[in-house]
Structures are given as C-alpha cells and as structure tokens.
Design an enzyme around this catalytic site. Structure first.
Site, PDB file in Angstrom:
ATOM      1  N   ARG A  98      21.546 -33.275  53.875  1.00  0.00           N
ATOM      2  CA  ARG A  98      20.094 -33.331  53.761  1.00  0.00           C
ATOM      3  C   ARG A  98      19.436 -32.401  54.779  1.00  0.00           C
ATOM      4  O   ARG A  98      19.921 -32.268  55.910  1.00  0.00           O
ATOM      5  CB  ARG A  98      19.645 -34.768  54.020  1.00  0.00           C
ATOM      6  N   THR A 376      15.874 -30.571  41.718  1.00  0.00           N
ATOM      7  CA  THR A 376      17.075 -31.311  41.974  1.00  0.00           C
ATOM      8  C   THR A 376      18.014 -31.175  40.787  1.00  0.00           C
ATOM      9  O   THR A 376      17.575 -30.991  39.647  1.00  0.00           O
ATOM     10  CB  THR A 376      16.701 -32.775  42.197  1.00  0.00           C
ATOM     11  N   ASN A 396      13.899 -29.531  46.375  1.00  0.00           N
ATOM     12  CA  ASN A 396      12.774 -30.429  46.136  1.00  0.00           C
ATOM     13  C   ASN A 396      12.033 -30.055  44.855  1.00  0.00           C
ATOM     14  O   ASN A 396      12.595 -30.225  43.805  1.00  0.00           O
ATOM     15  CB  ASN A 396      11.841 -30.545  47.346  1.00  0.00           C
ATOM     16  N   ASP A 418       8.873 -34.675  51.434  1.00  0.00           N
ATOM     17  CA  ASP A 418       9.461 -36.005  51.189  1.00  0.00           C
ATOM     18  C   ASP A 418       9.148 -36.972  52.332  1.00  0.00           C
ATOM     19  O   ASP A 418       9.379 -38.169  52.212  1.00  0.00           O
ATOM     20  CB  ASP A 418      10.984 -35.907  51.001  1.00  0.00           C
TER      21      ASP A 418
END
Ligand code: DON
Length: 565
Positions: A98, A376, A396, A418
């Site tokens: 991430r 994604t 994203n 996010d």
C-alpha cells in the site's frame, strides 16, 4: 386451488429471478492452471510465465506488471497493491504494498484555506500521491514465493511496453473520458495522445518507451532502482519542480510488509483475506459472519428477502468501518472483535426482516473485546502444484492524478484521497471516516481492496477480489455468496446483478437487472433504492468439484479474460 395458484406464482417468480442471472457466458475451464485478470494481454503474460516454469507467485508478478502496461488507468508501478496467497506447502501470507503518506504530509493538507484554493488536490495533483508500493511488494512476492528470477517475470511487461499493443475500444473510451486531464499534463499527453494532438483511439498502438525503460531498470537492478536509484531520482526531481512532497528519504524508507492474512470461516469453508491497512478482509469476514445465520440458499439469489438481509449487513458493517478502521500502526483497531462470530451475533440483532434501518450507529466492538479470548484491478492465479495468488492493485481512481512523470512512464497514484482529507468530507467513493483514517506522515490510507482465498479442507477452493473502491468488499462478498449459497457457477457468480450499501449515503445501490418486483419490495422495507451500474469488477477462480481442475471468470462488465491449461 389456492395452493396451485401459489405454486404457479412462485414458479413464475423463480423463473424471473433465474432469468436475471442466466444471461451470462460459461466459465473458462482448464485441468491444471488458470489465470483470471481484467485484461487478456495480462492473462497471457501469466500463462507464458507458468509455461516457462514459473509458479503462481511468478505468474502473479508477471500479470501485475503487465496490467500496469496494458491497463495503466487501473494500476501500475506508480500505485500500490495487496496480495493474498496460499502455497501448496501450506504457507499462507498477505503482502502489503500500500502507498504511504510522505513525511511532509499533514492532517489538514487538503483543507482549503481561502475560497480560491483548489478543493481537488487530494485527487488531481502531485500531492495526491502516496509513496508507491507495488514494485516493492512484487519483488517481495517474487523473492519469497517465486521460482523464477524477478527479471524473468518482468519480461512480458517489458515486451508489451516496448512493442506496444492495439488499444481496445474500451481503453479508448477511458482515454476519451479523461482526455482533458491527460491532455493538460505533458507527461500523460506524450503517452495517451497522438502526434496530431488527438487522444489515442481504438486500434492505435500504445507504445510506452519510458515505461519500458523503467521496467528494464527493474530487471537489471531490482526494486532498488525505483526506490533509491535512477528512477527514484526522476520521481524526486519531478516532485520538487511540480509542487509534490515525495522525497528521496520517503522512497528509500518504503518497505513492503509481509503479514498474516485475516482469517474467518463460512459454512465450513475457511476464508483468507487482506488484513489492515485494508478494511476489505475484516469487513468481508464480518459480513459473512452476519449472513451465516440466514438460510440464503433457501431464500434464493436475487429475492427481496435475501437482498434485504445482505444489504442490512452491508450497512452495519460500513458503519463500523467509518468509526473504527485506519492504519493499525497509528490507530488501535478492534480487529478480533470485528471478525468474531459472537460480535456478529450481537450486531445481527439490529437487523429486521421487515424493514431497513437507516444510518445505524456503529456497533460496540470494544465492549465486546473484553469478552473474547482473544480503478483498481484484481486477478487470481492457480498453478499445477496448488499454489494460489489473489492480488488487487490500484492507482486509485481511473488514471489517478492523470500525471505521468516524464522519462519514467510512471502514472502517479492519488491514494491520498483514501484518507479522510477533511473532517466530515466524503472521499471520491462517498466514504466518510473519522480520526482513525486522518492523514499523518508515514501512515497508510485505509483501503477496501479485498484479495481473498476461500479454502475447502485446507486447499484453495475459490479465489476472488475486485475493483470499485468500497464496492470491492460487497462485490467480493456477493461472488462468494453466489457460489457458496446460491449454487452458481463462477461466471454467473461474478456476472449476476449486484447490490451495494455503505452506510452513508443511506442508499441501496442496485444494478438495473434486478427483478422489478424485488426493487419495489426492498423500497417497501424502507430502502432508498438507487438503480445504476455496478461500478465494480470482479475476477475469480473456483475449483471444479465435478470435473476436477479449475473454472475461471473475468467480469463480463469488463474486457478481461480467464484462461487456463
Ligand atoms: O484502496 C482502495 O480502497 C481504493 N483506492 C480502490 C480504488 C478502486 O477500486 C478504483 N476502482 N474502480
């Protein structure tokens, strides 16, 4: 007489329900290996790697890099990913690639100070980018679990970037939709526009020489080239001259993390999914726990009764998401409570079969904890030994920031969105959150990506995951329920009409293919039904219990392919 009428009516209703889900192709079947991805070039990159002696981990590395080339609007080396895998020797792992908030990020960095300030910096500026994690995660995946050298798994992506590929109608449509943004960034303009100044169109060849160069550096020098070598220098100098804050120190400090998958059970199956910093695995297990108590198979796929129960469970789960979830390195999250069956028992009491509960308060997992022991893209790969990889990668939103770093082919993610970018402000996906997911340097934005593996008797049985922001969690859930409860084959399980609820806004999103009576029945229970497209894409693989081998499905809403041998 009355009884006969009832039977006839039920038969008509069942038929209509069945019709809604039968308009789907047959799943792919293969005896030994299967790759299901959102793009056929990438699927073939995985198959080529398996044919050359790679295992599922090597093939996953190849597919992920290839997707960054052929489906760059969804994922790529400028973004991040999550991996869940189960190896034939019994090892199970999750890999966290991430993006991380840079050191110079701060809680209120996106809050406008005066009215003339831009309000979209968390989406469309160099500040929107978290430190990319995909490259480091894929190198870890290759090193720890693969058979082939990292460079070999990169080969198909290098070839695709170098020689190019004809742009699919679907891809051309995406470029067109985002043409203004792409056209105003010199780096993106060079990639996605022709020399005549027009966006590249269907059938044009997309050659990405800069990206090929960056990928070749990865082949030669490994991830180090990206995080502290030549590519790192290019990223940092771009940031410095364009108002970004990612520094050489941020890049050098990036480390992928190997974690234990979050585990649950559902009707005798074992579930392995992505732990924090994704909310996906936790909520998927929480949802399955809530739903395990209902006879969904008996209530039927697409019936108002089962959809209502599933929707209520979704709403309750997302109320907890907004309250409790964030990067565990910064916030204490009551994970064990949230995935505990007994916590689900207490939450389930809020669900009424007759009416919708609007904006419920979050549950009380803390109280409960004291009472227990303590755009994604998703793809799946299984190989001949029984190794299985479920991987979700993203930049994203579609084309993310729209910014391509010149000389690198790297499209910058906008994962900072996010986070909760402003108290009370909904993010791109309409998600709200609280302190647990506010921006802090070095923190990871809460994700919904849910790469999942369902085990039966300890062996991979079903792999699934998807794209679609928060809809990933609910779309992955529905694919699992469709297969395990409603007896669908894997393609039907992926294709059948979806619903989605995320607590706020208080809506039940439904795809138009749901039977009209059912839409009315759900509205009668108090749901504000909002008909529209799924806005999610799922890829999945399921064992074929009858013939042996594997069945695979790429979502018919997209252009992917599931192929095996
Ligand atoms: O990590 C997340 O939850 C989001 N960044 C995922 C974005 C996404 O799925 C976009 N796809 N349509």
């Amino acid at each position: 007489m009355k009884l006969r009428l009832l039977i006839a009516l039920t038969a008509v209703l069942l038929l209509t329900a069945a019709c809604a889900i039968s308009a789907t192709r047959r799943p792919a079947w293969a005896p030994s290996v299967m790759v299901a991805s959102a793009d056929s070039h990438a699927t073939r990159a995985g198959l080529e790697t398996l044919r050359n002696g790679g295992n599922a981990a090597d093939a996953a590395v190849a597919v992920a890099f290839a997707l960054g080339v052929t489906e760059g609007y969804s994922s790529g080396i400028g973004g991040g990913c999550f991996v869940v895998l189960h190896m034939a020797d019994g090892r199970a792992a999750a890999i966290d690639g991430r993006e991380v908030a840079p050191e110079r990020a701060s809680r209120l960095m996106f809050v406008p100070r005066k009215t003339s300030d831009r309000t979209d910096l968390s989406l469309y500026s160099p500040l929107a980018a978290g430190v990319p994690g995909e490259v480091a995660a894929l190198e870890l995946l290759s090193r720890e679990f693969g058979n082939l050298p990292f460079a070999e798994a990169l080969a198909p992506a290098v070839a695709l970037a170098d020689t190019g590929f004809p742009i699919h109608e679907y891809y051309a449509g995406v470029i067109n939709s985002y043409a203004t943004r792409l056209g105003s960034d010199p780096g993106s303009r060079a990639v996605y526009f022709n020399d005549d100044g027009k966006p590249r169109a269907k059938g044009d060849y997309l050659v990405q020489r800069d990206l090929a160069l960056t990928l070749r550096l990865l082949q030669q020098d490994g991830a180090q080239s990206f995080y502290s070598g030549e590519t790192a220098d290019r990223i940092v100098s771009f940031m410095q001259s364009n108002g970004g804050v990612i520094s050489a120190k941020d890049l050098a400090a990036y480390a992928p993390v190997q974690l234990e998958p979050v585990r649950g059970t559902y009707r005798g199956f074992d579930i392995l999914s992505m732990p924090l910093p994704s909310s996906g695995g936790i909520h998927l297990i929480q949802l399955l726990n809530l739903l395990e108590d209902y006879p969904l198979g008996y209530l039927g796929a697409g019936s108002s009764e089962s959809l209502h129960l599933i929707a209520e469970a979704m709403t309750l789960t997302f109320a907890d998401r907004a309250e409790f979830l964030g990067d565990p390195a910064f916030t204490v999250v009551p994970v064990e409570a949230l995935i505990h069956k007994a916590y689900a028992d207490t939450l389930r009491k809020k669900i009424s079969r007759a009416s919708h509960l609007s904006n419920p308060a979050p549950g009380a997992p803390w109280e409960f904890l004291s009472g227990i022991e303590h755009h994604t893209t998703h793809f799946c790969v299984v190989d001949a030994e029984g190794n299985a990889v479920s991987l979700t990668a993203t930049v994203n939103t579609p084309f993310a920031t729209g910014i391509t770093i010149p000389g690198t082919g790297i499209l910058l993610n906008n994962e900072m969105d996010d986070f909760v970018t402003e108290p009370g402000k909904a993010n791109f996906f309409g998600l709200v959150g609280k302190a647990a997911n506010e921006i802090e340097p070095g923190k990871k934005p809460l994700s919904s990506m849910s790469p999942t593996i369902v085990l039966k008797d300890g062996n991979p049985y079903l792999l699934a995951g998807g794209a679609g922001g928060p809809r990933i969690i609910t779309a992955t859930l529905l694919a699992i329920l469709n297969a395990l409860d409603f007896g669908m084959d894997i393609q039907e399980a992926v294709d059948s009409p979806r619903i989605h609820a995320q607590w706020m806004p208080d809506r039940l999103f439904m795809e138009p293919d749901h039977v009209f009576d059912v839409q009315q029945q759900l509205a009668a229970r108090g749901q504000t039904v909002d008909i529209g497209p799924a806005k999610s894409r799922v890829q999945a693989i399921m064992a074929d219990s009858v013939r042996g081998g594997w069945t695979g499905a790429a979502d018919s809403r997209g252009i992917g392919a599931a192929i095996g041998f």
